[in-house]
Design a protein around this motif. Structure first.
Motif, mmCIF file in Angstrom:
data_model
loop_
_atom_site.group_PDB
_atom_site.id
_atom_site.type_symbol
_atom_site.label_atom_id
_atom_site.label_comp_id
_atom_site.label_asym_id
_atom_site.label_seq_id
_atom_site.Cartn_x
_atom_site.Cartn_y
_atom_site.Cartn_z
ATOM 1 N N ALA A 246 36.119 31.060 46.790
ATOM 2 C CA ALA A 246 36.161 31.727 45.482
ATOM 3 C C ALA A 246 34.914 32.551 45.203
ATOM 4 O O ALA A 246 34.996 33.741 44.863
ATOM 5 N N TYR A 247 33.748 31.936 45.332
ATOM 6 C CA TYR A 247 32.513 32.638 44.996
ATOM 7 C C TYR A 247 32.248 33.895 45.830
ATOM 8 O O TYR A 247 31.676 34.865 45.310
ATOM 9 N N PRO A 248 32.616 33.948 47.108
ATOM 10 C CA PRO A 248 32.371 35.203 47.837
ATOM 11 C C PRO A 248 33.025 36.419 47.181
ATOM 12 O O PRO A 248 32.469 37.516 47.209
ATOM 13 N N LEU A 249 34.192 36.237 46.583
ATOM 14 C CA LEU A 249 34.911 37.357 45.979
ATOM 15 C C LEU A 249 34.263 37.842 44.695
ATOM 16 O O LEU A 249 34.299 39.037 44.382
ATOM 17 N N THR A 303 40.243 25.047 38.010
ATOM 18 C CA THR A 303 40.141 25.575 39.368
ATOM 19 C C THR A 303 41.392 26.348 39.747
ATOM 20 O O THR A 303 41.319 27.425 40.378
ATOM 21 N N ALA A 304 42.565 25.848 39.375
ATOM 22 C CA ALA A 304 43.820 26.561 39.647
ATOM 23 C C ALA A 304 43.835 27.916 38.938
ATOM 24 O O ALA A 304 44.238 28.939 39.523
ATOM 25 N N ALA A 305 43.385 27.947 37.688
ATOM 26 C CA ALA A 305 43.345 29.214 36.947
ATOM 27 C C ALA A 305 42.350 30.195 37.571
ATOM 28 O O ALA A 305 42.587 31.411 37.598
ATOM 29 N N TRP A 306 41.240 29.687 38.070
ATOM 30 C CA TRP A 306 40.224 30.519 38.731
ATOM 31 C C TRP A 306 40.826 31.237 39.938
ATOM 32 O O TRP A 306 40.691 32.453 40.093
ATOM 33 N N TYR A 307 41.514 30.492 40.784
ATOM 34 C CA TYR A 307 42.126 31.108 41.963
ATOM 35 C C TYR A 307 43.232 32.087 41.587
ATOM 36 O O TYR A 307 43.399 33.129 42.237
ATOM 37 N N ALA A 308 43.984 31.771 40.551
ATOM 38 C CA ALA A 308 45.036 32.690 40.108
ATOM 39 C C ALA A 308 44.440 34.025 39.660
ATOM 40 O O ALA A 308 44.971 35.105 39.987
ATOM 41 N N ALA A 309 43.329 33.971 38.927
ATOM 42 C CA ALA A 309 42.666 35.195 38.481
ATOM 43 C C ALA A 309 42.130 36.005 39.673
ATOM 44 O O ALA A 309 42.205 37.247 39.684
ATOM 45 N N LEU A 310 41.613 35.322 40.677
ATOM 46 C CA LEU A 310 41.100 36.027 41.856
ATOM 47 C C LEU A 310 42.230 36.654 42.679
ATOM 48 O O LEU A 310 42.041 37.707 43.295
ATOM 49 N N LEU A 311 43.397 35.998 42.700
ATOM 50 C CA LEU A 311 44.550 36.593 43.382
ATOM 51 C C LEU A 311 44.912 37.943 42.782
ATOM 52 O O LEU A 311 45.198 38.909 43.503
ATOM 53 N N VAL A 312 44.881 38.020 41.462
ATOM 54 C CA VAL A 312 45.183 39.286 40.787
ATOM 55 C C VAL A 312 44.043 40.284 40.998
ATOM 56 O O VAL A 312 44.272 41.473 41.268
ATOM 57 N N PHE A 313 42.785 39.817 40.902
ATOM 58 C CA PHE A 313 41.628 40.693 41.068
ATOM 59 C C PHE A 313 41.642 41.403 42.417
ATOM 60 O O PHE A 313 41.289 42.586 42.515
ATOM 61 N N ALA A 314 42.063 40.711 43.456
ATOM 62 C CA ALA A 314 42.060 41.298 44.796
ATOM 63 C C ALA A 314 42.995 42.502 44.910
ATOM 64 O O ALA A 314 42.812 43.351 45.791
#
Length: 419
Positions: A246-249, A303-314
Motif C-alpha cells: 500500500a505505502y509504495p503507491l 485496511t480494506a477501504a484503504w486498498y479499495a481506494a488505491l485500486l481506484v487511484f491506480a
C-alpha cells in the motif's frame, strides 16, 4: 462538542510531558516530509530514472532491519533519551546536506550516502515515540493520545509537503535545508524537556540485574512475546502487508506519478502528497473524538477501504480525481495505523513496549522491498497495472489474515476489541 468527546481529544494535553512531546514530534515529522519531497524530486530530476527514485526511497528504510535493537536500547536507557539522540543525529546529517547544497557540491551520490546513513536511524523514530507516549500517558487515555499524536504526521504531510515544495521551487534546495535543519534542532530541544522514566524495567527486575542481561536475550524475548500473542502477531502481519503493497503507491512513487502520469511539477507533487495527508488528518481527528470503538474490527475495515481506494487511484488519469482517491486512502490509512498501534501498546507490558515497537518497525522493511519491485514492474507493465496488482494482492492477503485470526480480531468480546 459532547462532554464524552472532549476528554478523548484534549485530555492528553493536560499531561505536561505530552505538551512537550507533541510539538517535538510535530517538528520532526515536518522535517521528514520536507526532506522526502525535496530529495525525491531532486533525485528524479537529476537522474531521470524511476528505478533510482525507488532506490532512494528504499534507502530511507534500511534501518528497519535493526529497529528491534533500538527497541532494546529504549527499554534499557529510556525512550526519551534514545529519541533525543536520534533527533540530534537528524540535525547533524541535515546540516551536512545543507552545507553541500549551499556550497554547490551536492550531487545525487552524496544524497544517496547521507540518506542511507539517516535511514539507519529514522525508521525507528515512530516506534520510539509511540513507546514514549505509552510510558507517559495513563492507560485510559491511550487511544486519544495516540490519535492526537498521529496528527503530527498528518499535518506534517500537509504543511511539510506544501512548504517544502514552495521553498524548493522559490529559493532552491540550500535555503530549504536551512529550514529543515532548524526544525530538527528545535525538536531535539523539546524532546529533552520531556521528563520520563529513564529505565522502564520494573524495580524487581532492575534489582535482579535485568540491565546486565545480554541484549540478544532481550531481543529474543521481544520476538517471542509478539509471536506468542495472537492479536499482536495479526497486527504485525497487517502492518507488514500494508508497507509492502500500500505505502509504495501513496508515498515513494508519488514523484513519478506527479511527473510522468500527470505532467506536473514539484508544486503538483506537493498537492498530491498533501491530499493524502488531509485524509489522514481527518481520520486521526475523528478517532480522537470517538471513544469506545472495537479497535481490531476498525483495523480490518479501514485496511480494506484503504486498498479499495488505491485500486481506484491506480486507474486515475487526472489530478482532481487522483487527489480525491488519495484523500480517501489517507483517511483509511490513518485508522489502520492507529488501530495497530493501540492493539500493540494495550497488549504489551510496560517493560516490553520498546521491543514490541521495535518488531513493529522491523516490518517496515517490506516497504523498500515493495518499492524496489514496483520500479521494475512499472518499467515492464506500467503504473496502472502495477498499482492494481499491488492493491488487489494486498486486499486479498489482508482478508486471509482477518479470517485466520477471526477469533482474536473480529469477535466483539475479544481482548483486541476491548473498549
Amino acid at each position: 462538542m459532547s462532554a464524552l468527546a472532549r476528554p478523548a481529544a484534549f485530555a492528553p494535553f493536560l499531561i505536561r510531558n505530552y505538551r512537550f512531546q507533541w510539538p517535538a514530534d510535530l517538528l520532526t515529522s515536518w522535517a521528514f516530509e520536507m526532506e522526502t519531497l525535496i530529495l525525491g524530486w531532486y533525485v528524479l530530476v537529476e537522474t531521470r530514472s524511476v528505478l533510482l527514485l525507488t532506490v532512494f526511497a528504499s534507502l530511507s528504510y534500511v534501518g528497519t532491519l535493526i529497529a528491534p535493537v533500538f527497541g532494546v536500547v529504549g527499554d534499557r536507557i529510556g525512550h526519551r533519551d534514545l529519541l533525543a539522540m536520534m533527533r540530534a543525529t537528524y540535525a547533524t546529517l541535515s546540516a551536512t546536506l545543507m552545507t553541500l547544497a549551499l556550497t554547490g557540491y551536492l550531487t545525487p551520490l552524496y544524497v544517496f550516502i547521507i540518506v542511507a546513513i539517516m535511514g539507519l536511524v529514522r525508521p525507528s523514530d515512530l516506534g520510539v515515540r509511540g513507546a514514549l507516549v505509552a510510558t507517559i500517558m495513563p492507560h485510559d487515555q491511550l487511544i486519544g493520545a495516540i490519535s492526537v499524536s498521529r496528527t503530527t504526521m498528518d499535518t506534517a504531510r500537509i504543511a511539510g509537503a506544501l512548504s517544502g515544495a514552495g521553498l524548493f521551487a522559490s529559493l532552491g534546495i540550500g535555503p530549504a535545508y536551512v529550514a529543515i535543519f532548524s526544525l530538527y534542532v528545535v525538536s531535539t530541544v523539546l524532546t529533552l524537556c520531556v521528563v520520563a522514566p529513564a529505565k522502564p524495567f520494573p524495580a524487581d527486575e532492575v534489582a535482579g540485574g535485568a540491565l546486565r542481561r545480554s541484549p540478544l536475550r532481550d531481543l529474543r524475548e521481544g520476538w517471542a512475546y509478539v509471536w506468542t500473542t495472537p492479536r499482536m502477531r495479526a497486527a504485525i502481519w497487517i502492518a507488514f502487508l500494508a508497507n509492502l503493497t500500500a505505502y509504495p503507491l501513496s508515498n515513494g512513487l508519488l514523484p513519478y506519478v506527479a511527473r510522468e502520469i500527470y505532467g506536473t511539477d514539484q508544486t503538483g507533487l506537493g498537492y498530491l502528497s498533501a491530499s493524502f495527508a488531509i485524509g489522514s488528518l481527518a481520520g486521526s481527528v475523528l478517532l480522537s473524538f470517538v471513544g469506545g470503538v472495537p479497535v481490531a474490527r476498525l483495523m480490518i475495515g479501514a485496511t480494506a477501504a484503504w486498498y479499495a481506494a488505491l485500486l481506484v487511484f491506480a486507474q486515475m488519469q487526472s489530478m482532481p480525481t487522483a487527489i480525491a482517491c488519495l484523500m480517501l486512502a489517507g483517511f483509511s490509512q490513518s485508522l489502520t495505523m492507529i488501530s495497530i498501534a493501540v492493539i500493540l501498546m494495550r497488549t504489551a507490558a510496560e517493560h516490553f513496549r520498546g521491543r514490541v515497537m521495535g518488531v513493529r518497525m522491523l516490518v517496515i522493511y517490506s516497504l523498500p522491498l515493495g518499492l524496489l519491485a514496483s520500479g521494475s514492474l512499472i518499467d515492464a507493465i506500467g503504473f496502472a497495472a502495477t498499482g492494481t496488482l499491488y492493491a488487489a494482492t494486498g486486499l486479498a492477503l489482508m482478508l486471509v489474515i482477518a479470517l485466520h485470526w477471526r477469533a482474536d480480531l473480529w469477535h466483539l468480546h475479544a481482548p483486541a476489541n476491548a473498549k
